[in-house]
Design an enzyme around this catalytic site. Structure first.
Site, PDB file in Angstrom:
ATOM      1  N   ASP A 176       2.617 -10.654   4.613  1.00 35.10           N
ATOM      2  CA  ASP A 176       2.337 -12.049   4.280  1.00 35.10           C
ATOM      3  C   ASP A 176       1.935 -12.883   5.487  1.00 35.10           C
ATOM      4  O   ASP A 176       1.302 -13.933   5.343  1.00 35.10           O
ATOM      5  CB  ASP A 176       3.562 -12.690   3.612  1.00 35.10           C
ATOM      6  CG  ASP A 176       3.921 -12.029   2.300  1.00 35.10           C
ATOM      7  OD1 ASP A 176       2.991 -11.724   1.531  1.00 35.10           O
ATOM      8  OD2 ASP A 176       5.110 -11.814   2.042  1.00 35.10           O
TER       9      ASP A 176
ATOM     10  N   HIS B  85      11.534  -7.898   7.294  1.00 34.26           N
ATOM     11  CA  HIS B  85      11.259  -7.100   6.107  1.00 34.26           C
ATOM     12  C   HIS B  85      12.535  -6.403   5.684  1.00 34.26           C
ATOM     13  O   HIS B  85      13.354  -6.024   6.527  1.00 34.26           O
ATOM     14  CB  HIS B  85      10.153  -6.071   6.404  1.00 34.26           C
ATOM     15  CG  HIS B  85       9.622  -5.389   5.181  1.00 34.26           C
ATOM     16  ND1 HIS B  85      10.247  -4.302   4.615  1.00 34.26           N
ATOM     17  CD2 HIS B  85       8.533  -5.650   4.407  1.00 34.26           C
ATOM     18  CE1 HIS B  85       9.558  -3.913   3.552  1.00 34.26           C
ATOM     19  NE2 HIS B  85       8.525  -4.719   3.394  1.00 34.26           N
TER      20      HIS B  85
ATOM     21  N   HIS C 231       9.327 -13.009  -3.105  1.00 32.28           N
ATOM     22  CA  HIS C 231       8.481 -11.819  -3.300  1.00 32.28           C
ATOM     23  C   HIS C 231       7.028 -12.236  -3.091  1.00 32.28           C
ATOM     24  O   HIS C 231       6.655 -12.669  -2.011  1.00 32.28           O
ATOM     25  CB  HIS C 231       8.751 -11.229  -4.684  1.00 32.28           C
ATOM     26  CG  HIS C 231       8.183  -9.850  -4.894  1.00 32.28           C
ATOM     27  ND1 HIS C 231       7.774  -9.030  -3.867  1.00 32.28           N
ATOM     28  CD2 HIS C 231       7.945  -9.147  -6.041  1.00 32.28           C
ATOM     29  CE1 HIS C 231       7.332  -7.883  -4.358  1.00 32.28           C
ATOM     30  NE2 HIS C 231       7.416  -7.927  -5.676  1.00 32.28           N
TER      31      HIS C 231
ATOM     32  N   ARG D  28       0.440  -2.924   6.997  1.00 34.41           N
ATOM     33  CA  ARG D  28      -0.491  -3.722   6.196  1.00 34.41           C
ATOM     34  C   ARG D  28      -0.924  -4.959   6.974  1.00 34.41           C
ATOM     35  O   ARG D  28      -2.062  -5.426   6.846  1.00 34.41           O
ATOM     36  CB  ARG D  28       0.176  -4.123   4.866  1.00 34.41           C
ATOM     37  CG  ARG D  28       0.544  -2.939   3.987  1.00 34.41           C
ATOM     38  CD  ARG D  28       1.342  -3.378   2.769  1.00 34.41           C
ATOM     39  NE  ARG D  28       2.587  -4.026   3.172  1.00 34.41           N
ATOM     40  CZ  ARG D  28       3.416  -4.651   2.330  1.00 34.41           C
ATOM     41  NH1 ARG D  28       3.114  -4.707   1.045  1.00 34.41           N
ATOM     42  NH2 ARG D  28       4.524  -5.200   2.760  1.00 34.41           N
TER      43      ARG D  28
ATOM     44  N   SER E 187       8.686  -6.607  -8.309  1.00 37.26           N
ATOM     45  CA  SER E 187       7.612  -6.433  -9.298  1.00 37.26           C
ATOM     46  C   SER E 187       7.529  -4.989  -9.784  1.00 37.26           C
ATOM     47  O   SER E 187       7.329  -4.733 -10.986  1.00 37.26           O
ATOM     48  CB  SER E 187       6.273  -6.887  -8.728  1.00 37.26           C
ATOM     49  OG  SER E 187       6.000  -6.241  -7.491  1.00 37.26           O
TER      50      SER E 187
END
Length: 436
Positions: A371, A316, A269, A325, A239
């Site tokens: 996620d 990752h 993504h 995160r 993105s």
């Protein structure tokens, strides 16, 4: 001129000579080499992009303007009655690298109240789409529809190159301010029978988003945390890179960010978060109401791997440790929803999965990414239409990518145009042991 814009101009004028000197005096300095596997593997790990907005360290994770996540949360002004910084203060920080004062933040909150007024035609565009369209289609189309009002597009002809950043900043700021209302409208229109909740004057972005979504406190803090954590992740992810690439053609912020959102919608993504939650819910059903334990979770994880599937949310492209995160969201859950059944399962997976993946030996990073946790919080607060989760990601991602392309214009970064090679060339160089 607002405090933010005036300070940003000072920062740009300070930074331009640094880039110009590097390009002029040190342009031939070699900083990396490219292997055949990198050329065939999506340009992975090739150091060929520049951004000062954020940096992703293999071990530390994301740093925003040099600060890690806990440092960022601690430094920025918190929202009145909240535990997390306002999104507006974070926008100031991303653009300037400086922690805004209370007065800076209050001015920006007021500025966003004005900028955040979404043109009525944007809602007409959303309504004109089939109601079963994916919400990311609605968001991308809504962003693109506003291009007709781009300040950069209107000012481009006859404008000096050094001034390109100004209308880009205006477009980017307008977009950031409008995204929460557009996202909330999509949610209420698509999933709540069109029962739209109008924005409320005087609220910061996080509080206003929670209000427009119809979700009570502390969802305002969830929104602030979520948007900040998902804002930026260097320039190389799909993105961010797509937004930068399109903007390098001097396309305005609306064209560029709409393209970036289309990349974010891919299952490799941004769409990954809804796939993770779908897997966790299926996992929960497999336990048939049993309390998650190391034993039953370990068995279920091995069943997943032995059936030829991966464990979603783990691994990752860059990180080699637990995504900070993920940790930030886990700490929120431990404070606000420690006994929630879904969180307890996710937490047990976190304790068991790295060992299982390490034993399997097929992954470089057996630790969770962002996620693996994000959908659980949304689910707990009643947002259970998880194909909407990528829209939330998109609102946050707008902060980082739009700050980046504002600086791209300020530093006059050129059109991005990598050179390609043929498979035959690679085969020839492979036989020779390199390009000679």
């Amino acid at each position: 001129m607002t405090r933010l814009k005036a300070r940003l101009l000072e920062k740009i004028q300070e930074h331009r000579p640094r880039t110009q000197r590097l390009n002029k005096e040190f342009g031939d300095v070699v900083i990396d080499q490219v292997t055949i596997s990198q050329a065939l593997g999506g340009a992975r790990d090739i150091h060929a992009l520049v951004t000062d907005i954020s940096y992703l360290d293999y071990q530390e994770g994301i740093r925003f303007r040099g600060k890690n996540i806990p440092e960022t949360f601690a430094a920025l002004p918190t929202a009145p009655g909240g535990e997390y910084p306002t999104v507006e203060s974070f926008w100031y920080f991303l653009l300037t690298g400086e922690v805004p004062t209370k007065e800076d933040t209050e001015e920006l909150v007021a500025d966003f109240q004005i900028r955040g007024q979404v043109p009525s035609y944007v809602f007409d565009v959303i309504r004109a789409l089939p109601k079963d369209s994916h919400p990311m289609v609605m968001l991308s189309a809504a962003v693109l529809s506003m291009q007709k009002d781009s300040k950069f597009a209107a000012a481009y002809h006859g404008m000096k190159k050094n001034d390109y950043w100004d209308p880009m900043f205006e477009d980017a700021s307008d977009l950031v301010a409008r995204l929460p209302q557009i996202a909330a409208f999509i949610y209420r229109y698509k999933y709540k029978n069109g029962d739209i909740i109008a924005p409320k004057p005087g609220l910061d972005m996080g509080a206003n988003f929670a209000h427009m979504m119809g979700i009570a406190k502390p969802y305002d803090d969830v929104a602030r945390m979520y948007f900040i954590l998902h804002s930026d992740h260097e320039s190389g992810n799909v993105s961010a890179h797509t937004t930068h690439l399109v903007a390098s053609a001097l396309s305005d912020a609306y064209y560029s960010f709409s393209a970036g959102l289309n990349g974010l919608a891919g299952p490799l993504h941004g769409l990954a978060n809804q796939e993770v939650l779908d897997w966790i819910l299926s996992f929960q059903k497999q336990l048939n109401g049993a309390e998650p334990t190391e034993e039953n979770v370990k068995k279920a994880l091995w069943d997943t791997l032995n059936s030829g599937h991966v464990i979603p949310g783990y691994g990752h492209a860059i990180l080699r440790k637990t995504d900070p995160r993920y940790t930030a969201q886990m700490e929120f859950c431990q404070k606000h929803l420690p006994t929630d059944p879904l969180f307890k399962l996710v937490n047990m997976i976190y304790h068991v999965a790295p060992g299982v993946l390490t034993e399997q030996g097929k992954t470089k990073n057996p630790w969770p990414n962002v996620d693996a946790q994000s959908g659980v919080i949304q689910w707990y607060y009643g947002l259970r239409e998880y194909d909407f989760y990528t829209v939330l990601f998109g609102v946050g991602r707008g902060l980082g990518v739009l700050a980046n392309i504002t600086w791209d214009r300020a530093l006059s970064y050129p059109l991005e145009r990598p050179k390609s090679v043929t498979t035959a060339m690679l085969e020839e160089w492979a036989a020779k042991g390199g390009r000679k």
